[in-house]
Design a protein around this motif. Sequence first.
Motif, PDB file in Angstrom:
ATOM      1  N   ASN A 177      49.863  39.522  40.619  1.00  0.00           N
ATOM      2  CA  ASN A 177      50.736  38.740  41.471  1.00  0.00           C
ATOM      3  C   ASN A 177      52.140  39.314  41.383  1.00  0.00           C
ATOM      4  O   ASN A 177      52.713  39.389  40.302  1.00  0.00           O
ATOM      5  N   THR A 178      52.712  39.699  42.517  1.00  0.00           N
ATOM      6  CA  THR A 178      54.065  40.244  42.509  1.00  0.00           C
ATOM      7  C   THR A 178      55.128  39.160  42.625  1.00  0.00           C
ATOM      8  O   THR A 178      56.314  39.461  42.543  1.00  0.00           O
ATOM      9  N   LEU A 179      54.705  37.905  42.812  1.00  0.00           N
ATOM     10  CA  LEU A 179      55.662  36.798  42.822  1.00  0.00           C
ATOM     11  C   LEU A 179      56.055  36.470  41.381  1.00  0.00           C
ATOM     12  O   LEU A 179      55.271  36.648  40.453  1.00  0.00           O
ATOM     13  N   ASP A 180      57.262  35.980  41.194  1.00  0.00           N
ATOM     14  CA  ASP A 180      57.777  35.668  39.869  1.00  0.00           C
ATOM     15  C   ASP A 180      57.305  34.276  39.447  1.00  0.00           C
ATOM     16  O   ASP A 180      57.833  33.266  39.911  1.00  0.00           O
ATOM     17  N   ILE A 182      52.045  40.665  46.985  1.00  0.00           N
ATOM     18  CA  ILE A 182      50.594  40.833  46.971  1.00  0.00           C
ATOM     19  C   ILE A 182      50.044  40.030  45.801  1.00  0.00           C
ATOM     20  O   ILE A 182      50.587  40.067  44.700  1.00  0.00           O
ATOM     21  N   ILE A 183      48.946  39.322  46.061  1.00  0.00           N
ATOM     22  CA  ILE A 183      48.208  38.625  45.005  1.00  0.00           C
ATOM     23  C   ILE A 183      46.763  39.098  45.099  1.00  0.00           C
ATOM     24  O   ILE A 183      46.202  39.169  46.189  1.00  0.00           O
ATOM     25  N   THR A 184      46.168  39.424  43.963  1.00  0.00           N
ATOM     26  CA  THR A 184      44.742  39.737  43.936  1.00  0.00           C
ATOM     27  C   THR A 184      44.080  38.859  42.887  1.00  0.00           C
ATOM     28  O   THR A 184      44.701  38.501  41.877  1.00  0.00           O
ATOM     29  N   SER A 185      42.829  38.504  43.130  1.00  0.00           N
ATOM     30  CA  SER A 185      42.063  37.713  42.166  1.00  0.00           C
ATOM     31  C   SER A 185      40.584  38.011  42.349  1.00  0.00           C
ATOM     32  O   SER A 185      40.160  38.416  43.430  1.00  0.00           O
ATOM     33  N   PRO A 186      39.796  37.806  41.304  1.00  0.00           N
ATOM     34  CA  PRO A 186      38.355  37.962  41.444  1.00  0.00           C
ATOM     35  C   PRO A 186      37.815  36.896  42.398  1.00  0.00           C
ATOM     36  O   PRO A 186      38.318  35.770  42.433  1.00  0.00           O
ATOM     37  N   GLY A 187      36.814  37.268  43.168  1.00  0.00           N
ATOM     38  CA  GLY A 187      36.203  36.318  44.086  1.00  0.00           C
ATOM     39  C   GLY A 187      34.719  36.582  44.215  1.00  0.00           C
ATOM     40  O   GLY A 187      34.167  37.477  43.575  1.00  0.00           O
ATOM     41  N   VAL A 188      34.073  35.787  45.057  1.00  0.00           N
ATOM     42  CA  VAL A 188      32.651  35.953  45.340  1.00  0.00           C
ATOM     43  C   VAL A 188      32.478  35.939  46.844  1.00  0.00           C
ATOM     44  O   VAL A 188      32.875  34.985  47.515  1.00  0.00           O
ATOM     45  N   ARG A 189      31.912  37.015  47.378  1.00  0.00           N
ATOM     46  CA  ARG A 189      31.650  37.122  48.811  1.00  0.00           C
ATOM     47  C   ARG A 189      30.296  36.497  49.090  1.00  0.00           C
ATOM     48  O   ARG A 189      29.292  36.852  48.478  1.00  0.00           O
TER      49      ARG A 189
END
Length: 136
Positions: A21-24, A57-64
Motif C-alpha cells: 500500500n503506497t498510502l500512509d 497502488i494497493i495490492t492484496s491476496p485474493g481469490v478469483r
Amino acid sequence: MTNEIPTVSAAAAETNERFRNTLDLATVEGKKATVNALNNAVSLSDYNDTPLTIVNIITSPGVRKGRNGQTDTPCQNTYLIDIEGRAYFTQSEGIARSANAILAMYKVEEIHSGIPLKVSSAKLANGNTIKSLELL
C-alpha cells in the motif's frame, strides 16, 4: 517505502503475494483512503484505453472465482487510485504484473507525483485477453 502488512493469507502463501500500500497508514487520511479504495473501487475493465493518472497502488491476496466449471484460484487484487481519489479494482494477472513492476521501479514519492498510464489489452490466439498497464 510502501506499507507492507506482514500477515500472509493462504492465497498469498501459494502465489507469493503480499499486501502493499503506497498510502500512509500512519495518518487518518491514509487509513480512510485505503478503506474507501478497498470498499468502493470501480472495475478497471471499464476503463480500457482511458488515460488515468495513478497516485497510489494497493495490492492484496485474493481469490478469483472459477468460471465454466473451473475451480477458484488464488490471485492478486490490485487497486489503482487516481489523482482525484477514485479507486479502480482488478484481478487481472497482467495488470498485477504491471502494478508490481511500478512498485518495484518507482519510489513512493514518484508514484504520489502521478504516473500517467492506460490499460492496454491484446486478444490471444486461444481467445483469452491479456491486459497490462502502459505508461504514457
